[in-house]
Motif scaffolding. Structure first.
Motif, PDB file in Angstrom:
ATOM      1  N   ARG A  11       3.721   6.470   3.274  1.00  0.00           N
ATOM      2  CA  ARG A  11       2.890   6.050   4.331  1.00  0.00           C
ATOM      3  C   ARG A  11       1.786   5.483   3.998  1.00  0.00           C
ATOM      4  O   ARG A  11       0.932   5.213   5.181  1.00  0.00           O
ATOM      5  N   THR A  12       1.536   4.872   2.917  1.00  0.00           N
ATOM      6  CA  THR A  12       0.431   3.972   2.446  1.00  0.00           C
ATOM      7  C   THR A  12       0.680   2.648   3.406  1.00  0.00           C
ATOM      8  O   THR A  12       1.414   2.084   3.000  1.00  0.00           O
ATOM      9  N   SER A  13      -0.407   2.304   4.050  1.00  0.00           N
ATOM     10  CA  SER A  13      -0.116   1.250   4.872  1.00  0.00           C
ATOM     11  C   SER A  13      -0.241  -0.033   4.169  1.00  0.00           C
ATOM     12  O   SER A  13      -0.748  -0.184   2.967  1.00  0.00           O
ATOM     13  N   ASP A  14       0.576  -1.294   4.851  1.00  0.00           N
ATOM     14  CA  ASP A  14       0.459  -2.603   4.190  1.00  0.00           C
ATOM     15  C   ASP A  14      -0.732  -3.083   3.803  1.00  0.00           C
ATOM     16  O   ASP A  14      -0.915  -3.717   3.010  1.00  0.00           O
ATOM     17  N   GLU A  15      -1.793  -2.818   4.776  1.00  0.00           N
ATOM     18  CA  GLU A  15      -3.101  -3.408   4.850  1.00  0.00           C
ATOM     19  C   GLU A  15      -3.732  -2.690   3.700  1.00  0.00           C
ATOM     20  O   GLU A  15      -4.406  -3.493   2.596  1.00  0.00           O
ATOM     21  N   LYS A  16      -3.613  -1.417   3.270  1.00  0.00           N
ATOM     22  CA  LYS A  16      -4.184  -0.735   2.165  1.00  0.00           C
ATOM     23  C   LYS A  16      -3.513  -1.354   0.757  1.00  0.00           C
ATOM     24  O   LYS A  16      -4.179  -1.739  -0.216  1.00  0.00           O
TER      25      LYS A  16
END
Length: 139
Positions: A11-16
């Motif tokens: 669930r870690t976003s692409d932005e992060k």
């Protein structure tokens, strides 16, 4: 080379993930003097298990750097990742593993020992590319 493999919650976003990759690259270059072109950061998804870590990072770096430099590199990566993930240092696992420089290649050429990057870049930088990038620690 260096190669940082990050195992993140799916669930870690692409932005992060992008921010983490930039933070790792900047920290590595700041502390080692290696050019950013040498740094590779990859992500895999963590799909389950008992670990409570928000991020696991295995960093393969060239051997030959002093222990205090590696400690500073380790501390900065953990601090920056912790901030990006709004986590705590206890939930970010980082393992730095050293490999001999002669085991690493970029562009089909064996990499230099730490501290010799600038000369290596001058010798191996393609004539069609821009001038080899300068870094304060390698000048």
């Amino acid at each position: 080379m260096p190669l940082y493999t990050c195992i993140a919650d799916s669930r870690t976003s692409d932005e992060k993930r992008e921010r983490i990759a930039v933070a790792i690259t900047e920290a590595h270059c700041k502390h080692t003097g290696a050019p950013a072109e040498f740094v590779h950061v990859f992500f895999n998804d963590y799909l389950g298990g008992a670990s409570k870590a928000d991020l696991r990072i295995a960093g393969n770096i060239r051997a030959g750097r002093p222990p205090d430099l590696k400690a500073k590199l380790h501390a900065e990566i953990v601090a920056r990742v912790t901030e990006i993930l709004s986590s705590s240092p206890s939930r970010v696992n980082l393992l730095l593993q050293e490999v001999p420089a002669e085991w690493a290649m970029e562009g089909g050429e064996v990499l230099p020992t730490p501290g010799s990057e600038r000369d290596w870049m001058k010798k191996h930088w393609s004539a069609d590319e821009e001038e080899a990038p300068a870094h304060p620690a390698t000048q």
